[in-house]
Design a protein around this motif. Structure first.
Motif, PDB file in Angstrom:
ATOM      1  N   VAL A  11      -3.044   3.148  -9.191  1.00 39.88           N
ATOM      2  CA  VAL A  11      -4.189   2.588  -9.858  1.00 39.88           C
ATOM      3  C   VAL A  11      -4.347   1.293  -8.604  1.00 39.88           C
ATOM      4  CG1 VAL A  11      -2.520   0.646 -10.827  1.00 39.88           C
ATOM      5  CG2 VAL A  11      -4.856   0.693 -11.481  1.00 39.88           C
ATOM      6  N   ALA A  12      -5.809   1.296  -8.487  1.00 36.68           N
ATOM      7  CA  ALA A  12      -6.189   0.312  -7.437  1.00 36.68           C
ATOM      8  C   ALA A  12      -6.767  -0.882  -7.865  1.00 36.68           C
ATOM      9  CB  ALA A  12      -7.371   1.077  -6.748  1.00 36.68           C
ATOM     10  N   VAL A  13      -7.186  -0.868  -9.212  1.00 34.93           N
ATOM     11  CA  VAL A  13      -7.608  -2.164  -9.755  1.00 34.93           C
ATOM     12  C   VAL A  13      -6.805  -2.880 -10.514  1.00 34.93           C
ATOM     13  CG1 VAL A  13      -9.371  -3.325 -10.975  1.00 34.93           C
ATOM     14  CG2 VAL A  13      -9.919  -1.389  -9.736  1.00 34.93           C
ATOM     15  N   GLY A  14      -6.341  -4.073 -10.234  1.00 35.73           N
ATOM     16  CA  GLY A  14      -5.311  -4.796 -11.215  1.00 35.73           C
ATOM     17  C   GLY A  14      -4.181  -5.203 -10.257  1.00 35.73           C
ATOM     18  N   PRO A  15      -3.531  -4.451  -9.140  1.00 33.33           N
ATOM     19  CA  PRO A  15      -2.335  -4.825  -8.681  1.00 33.33           C
ATOM     20  C   PRO A  15      -2.324  -6.097  -7.976  1.00 33.33           C
ATOM     21  CG  PRO A  15      -2.699  -2.510  -8.423  1.00 33.33           C
ATOM     22  CD  PRO A  15      -3.968  -2.978  -8.949  1.00 33.33           C
ATOM     23  N   ALA A  16      -3.410  -6.435  -7.358  1.00 35.20           N
ATOM     24  CA  ALA A  16      -3.872  -7.489  -6.336  1.00 35.20           C
ATOM     25  C   ALA A  16      -3.702  -8.820  -7.311  1.00 35.20           C
ATOM     26  CB  ALA A  16      -5.252  -7.738  -5.893  1.00 35.20           C
ATOM     27  N   GLU A  17      -3.812  -8.889  -8.641  1.00 32.12           N
ATOM     28  CA  GLU A  17      -3.644 -10.248  -9.534  1.00 32.12           C
ATOM     29  C   GLU A  17      -2.232 -10.152  -9.696  1.00 32.12           C
ATOM     30  OE1 GLU A  17      -6.130  -7.939  -9.669  1.00 32.12           O
ATOM     31  OE2 GLU A  17      -8.008  -8.981  -9.256  1.00 32.12           O
ATOM     32  N   GLU A  35     -20.553   5.324   2.574  1.00 34.25           N
ATOM     33  CA  GLU A  35     -20.475   4.218   1.558  1.00 34.25           C
ATOM     34  C   GLU A  35     -19.501   4.310   0.885  1.00 34.25           C
ATOM     35  OE1 GLU A  35     -21.518   1.281  -0.958  1.00 34.25           O
ATOM     36  OE2 GLU A  35     -22.451   1.599   1.149  1.00 34.25           O
ATOM     37  N   ILE A  36     -18.908   5.510   0.448  1.00 33.26           N
ATOM     38  CA  ILE A  36     -17.590   5.674  -0.015  1.00 33.26           C
ATOM     39  C   ILE A  36     -16.507   5.154   0.574  1.00 33.26           C
ATOM     40  CG2 ILE A  36     -15.989   7.484  -1.240  1.00 33.26           C
ATOM     41  CD1 ILE A  36     -18.305   8.915  -1.779  1.00 33.26           C
ATOM     42  N   ARG A  37     -16.516   5.574   1.956  1.00 29.73           N
ATOM     43  CA  ARG A  37     -15.554   4.996   2.704  1.00 29.73           C
ATOM     44  C   ARG A  37     -15.478   3.555   2.969  1.00 29.73           C
ATOM     45  NH1 ARG A  37     -12.224   8.158   5.680  1.00 29.73           N
ATOM     46  NH2 ARG A  37     -13.609  10.048   5.356  1.00 29.73           N
ATOM     47  N   ARG A  38     -16.665   2.962   3.170  1.00 29.33           N
ATOM     48  CA  ARG A  38     -16.770   1.616   3.203  1.00 29.33           C
ATOM     49  C   ARG A  38     -16.302   0.899   2.080  1.00 29.33           C
ATOM     50  NH1 ARG A  38     -19.311  -2.470   0.919  1.00 29.33           N
ATOM     51  NH2 ARG A  38     -20.303  -1.090  -0.487  1.00 29.33           N
ATOM     52  N   GLU A  39     -16.332   1.285   0.860  1.00 34.25           N
ATOM     53  CA  GLU A  39     -15.849   0.667  -0.335  1.00 34.25           C
ATOM     54  C   GLU A  39     -14.363   0.703  -0.015  1.00 34.25           C
ATOM     55  OE1 GLU A  39     -17.335   2.837  -3.683  1.00 34.25           O
ATOM     56  OE2 GLU A  39     -19.457   2.233  -3.139  1.00 34.25           O
ATOM     57  N   LEU A  40     -13.580   2.010   0.012  1.00 35.14           N
ATOM     58  CA  LEU A  40     -12.616   2.420   0.169  1.00 35.14           C
ATOM     59  C   LEU A  40     -11.763   1.294   1.368  1.00 35.14           C
ATOM     60  CD1 LEU A  40     -11.970   6.257   0.009  1.00 35.14           C
ATOM     61  CD2 LEU A  40     -11.842   4.424  -1.859  1.00 35.14           C
ATOM     62  N   ASP A  41     -12.343   1.123   2.356  1.00 31.56           N
ATOM     63  CA  ASP A  41     -11.621   0.384   3.262  1.00 31.56           C
ATOM     64  C   ASP A  41     -11.807  -1.030   3.066  1.00 31.56           C
ATOM     65  OD1 ASP A  41     -11.531   2.467   4.931  1.00 31.56           O
ATOM     66  OD2 ASP A  41     -13.211   2.333   6.366  1.00 31.56           O
ATOM     67  N   THR A  82      17.667   6.471  -0.284  1.00 36.99           N
ATOM     68  CA  THR A  82      16.772   7.531  -0.280  1.00 36.99           C
ATOM     69  C   THR A  82      15.290   7.094  -1.182  1.00 36.99           C
ATOM     70  OG1 THR A  82      17.920   8.287  -2.255  1.00 36.99           O
ATOM     71  CG2 THR A  82      18.457   9.275  -0.138  1.00 36.99           C
ATOM     72  N   ALA A  83      14.923   5.992  -1.287  1.00 35.56           N
ATOM     73  CA  ALA A  83      14.046   5.558  -2.161  1.00 35.56           C
ATOM     74  C   ALA A  83      12.459   6.047  -1.332  1.00 35.56           C
ATOM     75  CB  ALA A  83      13.868   3.905  -2.326  1.00 35.56           C
ATOM     76  N   ILE A  84      11.545   6.259  -1.892  1.00 36.74           N
ATOM     77  CA  ILE A  84      10.324   6.620  -1.389  1.00 36.74           C
ATOM     78  C   ILE A  84       9.362   5.490  -1.359  1.00 36.74           C
ATOM     79  CG2 ILE A  84       8.305   8.133  -1.305  1.00 36.74           C
ATOM     80  CD1 ILE A  84       9.940  10.293  -2.560  1.00 36.74           C
ATOM     81  N   ILE A  85       9.002   4.613  -0.165  1.00 37.44           N
ATOM     82  CA  ILE A  85       8.421   3.526   0.116  1.00 37.44           C
ATOM     83  C   ILE A  85       7.149   3.778   0.822  1.00 37.44           C
ATOM     84  CG2 ILE A  85       8.732   1.061   0.702  1.00 37.44           C
ATOM     85  CD1 ILE A  85      11.841   1.709   0.384  1.00 37.44           C
ATOM     86  N   GLY A  86       6.116   3.164   0.469  1.00 47.07           N
ATOM     87  CA  GLY A  86       4.939   2.987   1.484  1.00 47.07           C
ATOM     88  C   GLY A  86       3.715   3.264   0.565  1.00 47.07           C
ATOM     89  N   SER A  87       3.175   4.382   1.410  1.00 48.91           N
ATOM     90  CA  SER A  87       1.914   4.948   0.754  1.00 48.91           C
ATOM     91  C   SER A  87       0.540   3.796   0.733  1.00 48.91           C
ATOM     92  CB  SER A  87       1.928   5.629  -0.614  1.00 48.91           C
ATOM     93  OG  SER A  87       0.735   6.305  -0.954  1.00 48.91           O
ATOM     94  N   ILE A  88       0.564   2.857   1.807  1.00 53.19           N
ATOM     95  CA  ILE A  88      -0.237   1.999   1.663  1.00 53.19           C
ATOM     96  C   ILE A  88      -1.673   2.350   1.913  1.00 53.19           C
ATOM     97  CG2 ILE A  88      -0.983  -0.319   2.799  1.00 53.19           C
ATOM     98  CD1 ILE A  88       2.038  -0.577   3.366  1.00 53.19           C
ATOM     99  N   GLY A  89      -2.667   2.310   1.383  1.00 53.45           N
ATOM    100  CA  GLY A  89      -3.815   3.033   1.486  1.00 53.45           C
ATOM    101  C   GLY A  89      -4.694   3.133  -0.017  1.00 53.45           C
ATOM    102  N   VAL A  90      -5.800   3.589   0.330  1.00 53.27           N
ATOM    103  CA  VAL A  90      -6.984   3.857  -1.026  1.00 53.27           C
ATOM    104  C   VAL A  90      -7.320   5.045  -0.903  1.00 53.27           C
ATOM    105  CG1 VAL A  90      -8.660   2.974  -2.578  1.00 53.27           C
ATOM    106  CG2 VAL A  90      -7.295   1.261  -0.977  1.00 53.27           C
TER     107      VAL A  90
END
Length: 210
Positions: free
Chosen positions: A40-46, A135-141, A87-95
């Motif tokens: 989920v991209a919307v909500g985690p920041a708060e 435009e889509i990439r601008r929003e993601l970035d 062995t935990a899977i950590i990261g995947s930083i991006g959108v």
């Protein structure tokens, strides 16, 4: 209700539980037991900011046994400490996003065409065109920048460190994540509980002496 039935945890519930723990005098510390690939991209920041602010009042640690990726890592990064299994899977930083595009008529023979108003060309960017893709990439970035800046602040590292050393969108196993400073230690849930209890006892002992 669906979250409960499926064994998931809604972000609103996380905030509610943190608020309860902060105002409960019987709770000396907060341990986040994280197991999620994100999604989920919307909500985690708060929610992450709420976790970060909670650190001012009580120790807040995060434990990752299996998955702490994407939005889940965003939340974990806001804790005082992150401990994970080897062995935990950590990261995947991006959108990432997926945009369906209709190329053929549907099963009933219809093709749906969207038409936007004259001054809202970017309301429905077309990924099949260079301008639409840009435009889509601008929003993601833009969202990714918020993601990276938050992790950098929570982990007390530079944004460039997050960009270059924290997997570049990929995931790292626990022991590799420790080497990259994405987490603070390797451990088990029981060892984390014991260490957190010792930390609380030390804080309370110092307060009594003061």
């Amino acid at each position: 209700m669906l979250s409960s039935l499926l064994g998931a945890t809604a972000l609103d519930d996380v905030i509610s539980d943190i608020e309860k723990a902060l105002h409960d005098d019987d709770v000396d510390a907060i341990l986040l037991d994280i197991d999620s690939p994100g999604g989920v991209a919307v909500g985690p920041a708060e929610v992450a900011e709420k976790i970060y602010q909670a650190r001012e009042h009580k120790p807040v640690w995060a434990y990752i046994a299996r998955h702490g990726a994407s939005a889940a890592y965003w939340l974990a990064s806001a804790a005082d400490k992150i401990i994970a299994s080897r062995t935990a899977i950590i990261g995947s930083i991006g959108v990432v996003t997926a945009i369906p595009v209709q190329e053929q008529p549907d099963s009933e023979g219809y093709r749906h065409i969207e038409i936007v108003s004259s001054n809202a060309a970017n309301k429905r960017p077309d990924p099949r065109t260079p301008d639409g893709m840009a435009e889509i990439r601008r929003e993601l970035d833009s969202l990714e920048a918020e993601f990276i800046d938050s992790i950098a602040r929570y982990r007390n590292v530079s944004g460039n460190t997050v960009r270059h050393d924290f997997g570049q969108g990929g995931v790292l196993l626990g022991h590799r994540a420790k080497e990259a400073n994405m987490i603070d230690a390797i451990g088990t849930f029981d060892s984390v509980l014991a260490a957190l209890s010792t930390t609380v006892d030390s804080i309370q002992g110092t307060s009594k002496k003061a």
